[in-house]
Design an enzyme around this catalytic site. Sequence first.
Site, PDB file in Angstrom:
ATOM      1  N   ASP A  99      13.373  65.657  44.893  1.00 47.05           N
ATOM      2  CA  ASP A  99      14.395  66.203  44.578  1.00 47.05           C
ATOM      3  C   ASP A  99      14.894  67.293  45.718  1.00 47.05           C
ATOM      4  OD1 ASP A  99      17.072  67.195  43.209  1.00 47.05           O
ATOM      5  OD2 ASP A  99      16.049  68.006  41.561  1.00 47.05           O
ATOM      6  N   ASP A 312      24.048  67.209  48.751  1.00 44.16           N
ATOM      7  CA  ASP A 312      22.890  66.947  47.887  1.00 44.16           C
ATOM      8  C   ASP A 312      22.998  65.340  47.819  1.00 44.16           C
ATOM      9  OD1 ASP A 312      21.290  66.728  45.643  1.00 44.16           O
ATOM     10  OD2 ASP A 312      22.479  66.429  43.872  1.00 44.16           O
TER      11      ASP A 312
END
Length: 431
Positions: A99, A312
Amino acid sequence: MNTKASTLLSTFVFLTFFHLSLVSCRKTISDRGENGFTLDLIHRDSPHSPFYNPSNTQSNRLRNAFHRSFSRASFFKKSSLATPNTIQSDISPIPAIADTGSDLTWTQCKPCGNCFEQSSPLFDSKKSSTYKTAGCDVEECTSIGSSSCVKGNVCEYQMSYGDQSHTIGDLAFDKFTFPSTSGKNVAIPNVAFGCGHDNGGTFNNYTSGIIGLGGGEVSIINQLDKEINGKFSYCLISIPLDSPISNVTSHINFGSSATVSGPNVISTPLIKKDPSTFYYLNLEGVSVGNKTLKFKSSKIGSGDEEGNIIIDSGTTLTFLPNDFYSSLESTLVDSISATRKEDPSGTFRLCYESENGTIDAPTIVTHFTNVDLELSPSSTFAEIEQGLVCLTIVPADEIAIFGNLAQGNFLIGYDLVANKLSFKPADCTKY
């Protein structure tokens, strides 16, 4: 790790997540010279993924991806307003979650008094000759923010995530081995990670932990700084989620393999802010055709107004603050002649009827500092169900996120030494 060590984090993953194994390997980082290494990035809806369901329609997959985007945007909003010592990250129940919005890498370890089920064996630190726990005074322990010493001089970490999942265990060091796509494994000694003995939440049996690719001190990216010189890049394929293509994947590159160069490369500054986990850019405006809308700065993180949007690769949609989104939507409506139609689910605010899955929409360009990035029509308007095409940019409260649909078919390079982000148009199916 010696040859008896368990395999760690060896699974399929989604976009920012990649296939990573911690296994025995004689090769050391010095053996590989300056070639860098590349890993596969597997979309959770890819036929390679254990989540792949061939009976799902494209509409089902898109809807699920969009819902995950809203959950993740909520997490970013909470984290950007939190104090630096508050550790949170959004969790989706997928294998080996690597992540960009999380720093600490961890896996479930024996003994485990409270653990979720996983298909692979739990890591047994006793079988690794290179495993060692971290002391309470080491830099990695103090930089976590949520740690304590309850077992002598052993650093115990505690991490909680946006969906109330958690992990508690010992901070430790061990040798990590990356299975590069070149076929040559890359082994890196003394990487700090969490050995979790109390873990729970929404994880399932495909998951064994988290791989942290964020900007914080304990992330894999910063721990490998000397080996990769602060460089990583990725190229995300942009294919329909119901595509039968099974042999094509996205890729993530580290070190010299991550260099983005050539005549078509454009670069914008990476802005340093707290929380340092996230990667911030400065968005100056958005153009619709020949009309440019000045972006009204969104307050994200601590510090000045620069760094007003988070990039992101784990968020599908692009989020813009409500007021600015309204101006963008109004400008698009004035420029599109197609028949407007409501989204039955209420997820999207701007949708149109379409017979072939596309509409005649104006070009959208995002203006970052020193960078004018033209977004492809397929990334800005998507057919979310048959006959209905919707804008994949959506409004949000006090948060701005540049999502992965907008990043598709660009080679995107992060240089954390020069503090810049580079874009190069690319066919990611061939990269």
